[in-house]
Design a protein around this motif. Sequence first.
Motif, PDB file in Angstrom:
ATOM      1  N   MET A  83      34.984 -32.204 -27.408  1.00 28.54           N
ATOM      2  CA  MET A  83      34.762 -30.876 -26.858  1.00 28.54           C
ATOM      3  C   MET A  83      33.450 -30.346 -27.426  1.00 28.54           C
ATOM      4  N   ILE A  84      32.635 -29.775 -26.569  1.00 25.43           N
ATOM      5  CA  ILE A  84      31.382 -29.126 -26.966  1.00 25.43           C
ATOM      6  C   ILE A  84      31.595 -27.626 -26.787  1.00 25.43           C
ATOM      7  N   VAL A  85      31.409 -26.883 -27.859  1.00 23.49           N
ATOM      8  CA  VAL A  85      31.557 -25.432 -27.800  1.00 23.49           C
ATOM      9  C   VAL A  85      30.153 -24.828 -27.866  1.00 23.49           C
ATOM     10  N   HIS A  86      29.795 -24.140 -26.790  1.00 20.79           N
ATOM     11  CA  HIS A  86      28.454 -23.562 -26.635  1.00 20.79           C
ATOM     12  C   HIS A  86      28.540 -22.060 -26.831  1.00 20.79           C
ATOM     13  N   MET A  87      27.730 -21.548 -27.744  1.00 21.53           N
ATOM     14  CA  MET A  87      27.749 -20.125 -28.073  1.00 21.53           C
ATOM     15  C   MET A  87      26.400 -19.482 -27.780  1.00 21.53           C
ATOM     16  N   LEU A  88      26.465 -18.270 -27.283  1.00 18.25           N
ATOM     17  CA  LEU A  88      25.277 -17.426 -27.133  1.00 18.25           C
ATOM     18  C   LEU A  88      25.596 -16.087 -27.792  1.00 18.25           C
ATOM     19  N   ARG A  89      24.630 -15.537 -28.491  1.00 20.17           N
ATOM     20  CA  ARG A  89      24.724 -14.147 -28.945  1.00 20.17           C
ATOM     21  C   ARG A  89      23.559 -13.432 -28.286  1.00 20.17           C
ATOM     22  N   PHE A  90      23.774 -12.195 -27.874  1.00 23.48           N
ATOM     23  CA  PHE A  90      22.708 -11.512 -27.157  1.00 23.48           C
ATOM     24  C   PHE A  90      22.798 -10.006 -27.348  1.00 23.48           C
ATOM     25  N   ALA A  91      21.695  -9.353 -26.997  1.00 24.49           N
ATOM     26  CA  ALA A  91      21.621  -7.895 -27.017  1.00 24.49           C
ATOM     27  C   ALA A  91      21.016  -7.452 -25.695  1.00 24.49           C
ATOM     28  N   PHE A  92      21.528  -6.366 -25.185  1.00 22.82           N
ATOM     29  CA  PHE A  92      20.995  -5.798 -23.951  1.00 22.82           C
ATOM     30  C   PHE A  92      19.722  -5.012 -24.231  1.00 22.82           C
ATOM     31  N   LYS A  93      18.890  -4.913 -23.213  1.00 23.73           N
ATOM     32  CA  LYS A  93      17.741  -4.014 -23.289  1.00 23.73           C
ATOM     33  C   LYS A  93      18.258  -2.584 -23.411  1.00 23.73           C
ATOM     34  N   GLU A  94      17.504  -1.731 -24.082  1.00 21.23           N
ATOM     35  CA  GLU A  94      17.899  -0.326 -24.211  1.00 21.23           C
ATOM     36  C   GLU A  94      17.990   0.350 -22.845  1.00 21.23           C
ATOM     37  N   THR A  95      17.227  -0.151 -21.883  1.00 20.86           N
ATOM     38  CA  THR A  95      17.214   0.455 -20.547  1.00 20.86           C
ATOM     39  C   THR A  95      18.401   0.039 -19.684  1.00 20.86           C
ATOM     40  N   ALA A  96      19.177  -0.928 -20.145  1.00 22.35           N
ATOM     41  CA  ALA A  96      20.343  -1.382 -19.370  1.00 22.35           C
ATOM     42  C   ALA A  96      21.423  -0.298 -19.408  1.00 22.35           C
ATOM     43  N   THR A  97      21.826   0.131 -18.244  1.00 26.02           N
ATOM     44  CA  THR A  97      22.883   1.148 -18.164  1.00 26.02           C
ATOM     45  C   THR A  97      24.240   0.504 -18.416  1.00 26.02           C
ATOM     46  N   GLU A  98      25.248   1.317 -18.567  1.00 30.40           N
ATOM     47  CA  GLU A  98      26.602   0.790 -18.745  1.00 30.40           C
ATOM     48  C   GLU A  98      27.019  -0.020 -17.512  1.00 30.40           C
ATOM     49  N   GLU A  99      26.614   0.442 -16.337  1.00 34.26           N
ATOM     50  CA  GLU A  99      26.904  -0.297 -15.102  1.00 34.26           C
ATOM     51  C   GLU A  99      26.195  -1.651 -15.096  1.00 34.26           C
ATOM     52  N   ASP A 100      24.931  -1.678 -15.524  1.00 32.48           N
ATOM     53  CA  ASP A 100      24.190  -2.942 -15.635  1.00 32.48           C
ATOM     54  C   ASP A 100      24.919  -3.896 -16.581  1.00 32.48           C
ATOM     55  N   ARG A 101      25.337  -3.384 -17.703  1.00 34.40           N
ATOM     56  CA  ARG A 101      26.001  -4.214 -18.707  1.00 34.40           C
ATOM     57  C   ARG A 101      27.298  -4.799 -18.155  1.00 34.40           C
ATOM     58  N   GLU A 102      28.058  -3.985 -17.450  1.00 31.72           N
ATOM     59  CA  GLU A 102      29.316  -4.481 -16.862  1.00 31.72           C
ATOM     60  C   GLU A 102      29.042  -5.559 -15.817  1.00 31.72           C
ATOM     61  N   ARG A 103      27.988  -5.390 -15.010  1.00 30.76           N
ATOM     62  CA  ARG A 103      27.628  -6.418 -14.015  1.00 30.76           C
ATOM     63  C   ARG A 103      27.224  -7.723 -14.699  1.00 30.76           C
ATOM     64  N   VAL A 104      26.450  -7.606 -15.780  1.00 26.25           N
ATOM     65  CA  VAL A 104      26.023  -8.803 -16.518  1.00 26.25           C
ATOM     66  C   VAL A 104      27.229  -9.517 -17.109  1.00 26.25           C
ATOM     67  N   LEU A 105      28.118  -8.779 -17.748  1.00 19.42           N
ATOM     68  CA  LEU A 105      29.302  -9.403 -18.334  1.00 19.42           C
ATOM     69  C   LEU A 105      30.186 -10.030 -17.262  1.00 19.42           C
ATOM     70  N   ALA A 106      30.279  -9.404 -16.096  1.00 22.58           N
ATOM     71  CA  ALA A 106      31.048  -9.987 -14.989  1.00 22.58           C
ATOM     72  C   ALA A 106      30.399 -11.284 -14.521  1.00 22.58           C
ATOM     73  N   ALA A 107      29.074 -11.313 -14.417  1.00 18.57           N
ATOM     74  CA  ALA A 107      28.373 -12.547 -14.021  1.00 18.57           C
ATOM     75  C   ALA A 107      28.586 -13.644 -15.053  1.00 18.57           C
ATOM     76  N   MET A 108      28.570 -13.273 -16.323  1.00 21.74           N
ATOM     77  CA  MET A 108      28.818 -14.262 -17.375  1.00 21.74           C
ATOM     78  C   MET A 108      30.240 -14.799 -17.290  1.00 21.74           C
ATOM     79  N   ARG A 109      31.176 -13.928 -17.020  1.00 20.90           N
ATOM     80  CA  ARG A 109      32.570 -14.390 -16.901  1.00 20.90           C
ATOM     81  C   ARG A 109      32.748 -15.326 -15.700  1.00 20.90           C
TER      82      ARG A 109
END
Length: 129
Positions: free
Chosen positions: A1-27
């Motif tokens: 099994m290969i476990v791949h990890m990413l840690r990240f930070a959003f841009k300050e300009t990313a709105t809460e809606e942007d963040r939710e869309r990004v997390l949904a795309a990641m999921r």
Amino acid sequence: MIVHMLRFAFKETATEEDRERVLAAMRRTASVESVAFSTVGHSLDTDGGYTHAYCVAIPDLPALRRYMHDPVHLAGDPQILPYLARIAIGPDLSDDPTPGLADRILALHEEKVALYPQWGAELAPLLAA
């Protein structure tokens, strides 16, 4: 099994809606057939200013190649990368004792950058941030 990890930070300009869309795309990306299990959410370790994390477990190298080139993954990155301030890849881990596994994984990444240079160009500054 290969476990791949990413840690990240959003841009300050990313709105809460942007963040939710990004997390949904990641999921969605973390749900493709080549992934055995995954999690996406807040990072419990905020060292380095990373606020969120993405983790997928992939059974082997052929599955990793499928994951990297899966149409869902390819379609998700343009919806994700513009909203990130920075990203750290790893630390990855594996229970596969194959010598040179890390080099083979890196070769798959380099292969993807060669096939999708625009993707590589969008990712590179986020890694250096």
